[in-house]
Design a protein around this motif. Structure first.
Motif, short mmCIF file in Angstrom:
data_model
loop_
_atom_site.label_atom_id
_atom_site.label_comp_id
_atom_site.label_asym_id
_atom_site.label_seq_id
_atom_site.Cartn_x
_atom_site.Cartn_y
_atom_site.Cartn_z
N ALA A 57 0.83 -1.21 0.00
CA ALA A 57 0.00 0.00 0.00
C ALA A 57 0.87 1.25 0.00
N VAL A 58 1.94 1.25 0.78
CA VAL A 58 2.84 2.41 0.83
C VAL A 58 3.53 2.60 -0.51
N GLU A 59 3.97 1.50 -1.12
CA GLU A 59 4.62 1.59 -2.42
C GLU A 59 3.65 2.12 -3.48
N GLU A 60 2.40 1.68 -3.42
CA GLU A 60 1.39 2.17 -4.36
C GLU A 60 1.16 3.66 -4.17
N ALA A 61 1.08 4.09 -2.91
CA ALA A 61 0.90 5.52 -2.63
C ALA A 61 2.10 6.32 -3.12
N GLN A 62 3.30 5.79 -2.93
CA GLN A 62 4.50 6.48 -3.42
C GLN A 62 4.50 6.56 -4.94
N ARG A 63 4.07 5.49 -5.59
CA ARG A 63 4.01 5.49 -7.06
C ARG A 63 3.02 6.54 -7.55
N LYS A 64 1.85 6.60 -6.89
CA LYS A 64 0.85 7.60 -7.29
C LYS A 64 1.37 9.01 -7.06
N GLN A 65 2.05 9.23 -5.94
CA GLN A 65 2.61 10.55 -5.66
C GLN A 65 3.67 10.92 -6.68
N ALA A 66 4.49 9.94 -7.09
CA ALA A 66 5.51 10.20 -8.10
C ALA A 66 4.87 10.56 -9.43
N GLU A 67 3.80 9.85 -9.79
CA GLU A 67 3.09 10.16 -11.03
C GLU A 67 2.48 11.57 -10.96
N GLN A 68 1.88 11.89 -9.82
CA GLN A 68 1.28 13.21 -9.65
C GLN A 68 2.36 14.30 -9.71
N ALA A 69 3.51 14.03 -9.09
CA ALA A 69 4.60 15.00 -9.11
C ALA A 69 5.10 15.21 -10.54
N ALA A 70 5.19 14.13 -11.32
CA ALA A 70 5.62 14.26 -12.72
C ALA A 70 4.60 15.09 -13.51
N ALA A 71 3.32 14.83 -13.27
CA ALA A 71 2.28 15.60 -13.96
C ALA A 71 2.35 17.08 -13.55
N ASP A 72 2.58 17.33 -12.26
CA ASP A 72 2.70 18.71 -11.78
C ASP A 72 3.91 19.41 -12.40
N ARG A 73 5.03 18.68 -12.51
CA ARG A 73 6.22 19.28 -13.14
C ARG A 73 5.95 19.62 -14.59
N GLN A 74 5.22 18.74 -15.28
CA GLN A 74 4.88 19.00 -16.67
C GLN A 74 4.00 20.24 -16.79
N LYS A 75 3.01 20.35 -15.91
CA LYS A 75 2.13 21.52 -15.93
C LYS A 75 2.92 22.79 -15.63
N LEU A 76 3.83 22.71 -14.67
CA LEU A 76 4.65 23.88 -14.34
C LEU A 76 5.54 24.28 -15.51
N ALA A 77 6.08 23.30 -16.20
CA ALA A 77 6.90 23.61 -17.38
C ALA A 77 6.07 24.29 -18.45
N GLU A 78 4.86 23.80 -18.66
CA GLU A 78 3.96 24.43 -19.64
C GLU A 78 3.60 25.85 -19.22
N LEU A 79 3.29 26.02 -17.93
CA LEU A 79 2.96 27.37 -17.43
C LEU A 79 4.16 28.30 -17.55
N ASN A 80 5.34 27.80 -17.27
CA ASN A 80 6.55 28.60 -17.38
C ASN A 80 6.76 29.04 -18.82
N THR A 81 6.55 28.13 -19.75
CA THR A 81 6.67 28.48 -21.17
C THR A 81 5.64 29.54 -21.55
N THR A 82 4.43 29.38 -21.07
CA THR A 82 3.37 30.36 -21.36
C THR A 82 3.72 31.72 -20.77
N VAL A 83 4.21 31.75 -19.54
CA VAL A 83 4.58 33.02 -18.91
C VAL A 83 5.73 33.68 -19.66
N GLN A 84 6.72 32.89 -20.05
CA GLN A 84 7.84 33.46 -20.81
C GLN A 84 7.36 34.04 -22.13
N SER A 85 6.46 33.33 -22.78
CA SER A 85 5.90 33.83 -24.04
C SER A 85 5.13 35.12 -23.80
N MET A 86 4.35 35.16 -22.72
CA MET A 86 3.60 36.37 -22.41
C MET A 86 4.54 37.53 -22.08
#
Length: 112
Positions: A57-86
């Protein structure tokens, strides 16, 4: 203390009688020990199973958190690109407005 064990010739009979009395006690003790060992093994197996389930259960929770963190990093990179463009667009608009202002006023604006 007398060191003569077999003076009367009944040594073998005494040994057999002693072992005959000890055998049931040893058998009973062995059965109890076996029963306790079996119960301890069952409890250990159940504990190990519970621990493994918790670890899974702990490993599954860690895996989900890692996936969420990767998705958040991707969103932040997209937002950063958008802000730089703006920012680039805002800088271009600002420069063009300054150029237009300079044309209207007749010279570069004095800046402090």
């Amino acid at each position: 203390m007398n060191m003569r064990v077999n003076d009367d010739g009944k040594f073998f009979g005494r040994v057999v009688a002693a072992f005959a009395g000890a055998v049931p006690v040893l058998l009973f003790g062995g059965v109890l020990w076996w029963s306790d060992a079996r119960n301890a093994d069952k409890q250990s197996a159940e504990s190990i199973t519970r621990i493994e389930k918790r670890m899974d259960a702990v490993e599954e929770a860690q895996r989900k958190q890692a996936e969420q963190a990767a998705a958040d990093r991707q969103k932040l990179a997209e937002l950063n690109t958008t802000v730089q463009s703006m920012n680039k667009t805002t800088d271009r608009i600002d420069r063009r407005l300054e150029t237009l202002y300079d044309r209207l006023v007749g010279g570069p604006a004095s800046r402090p």
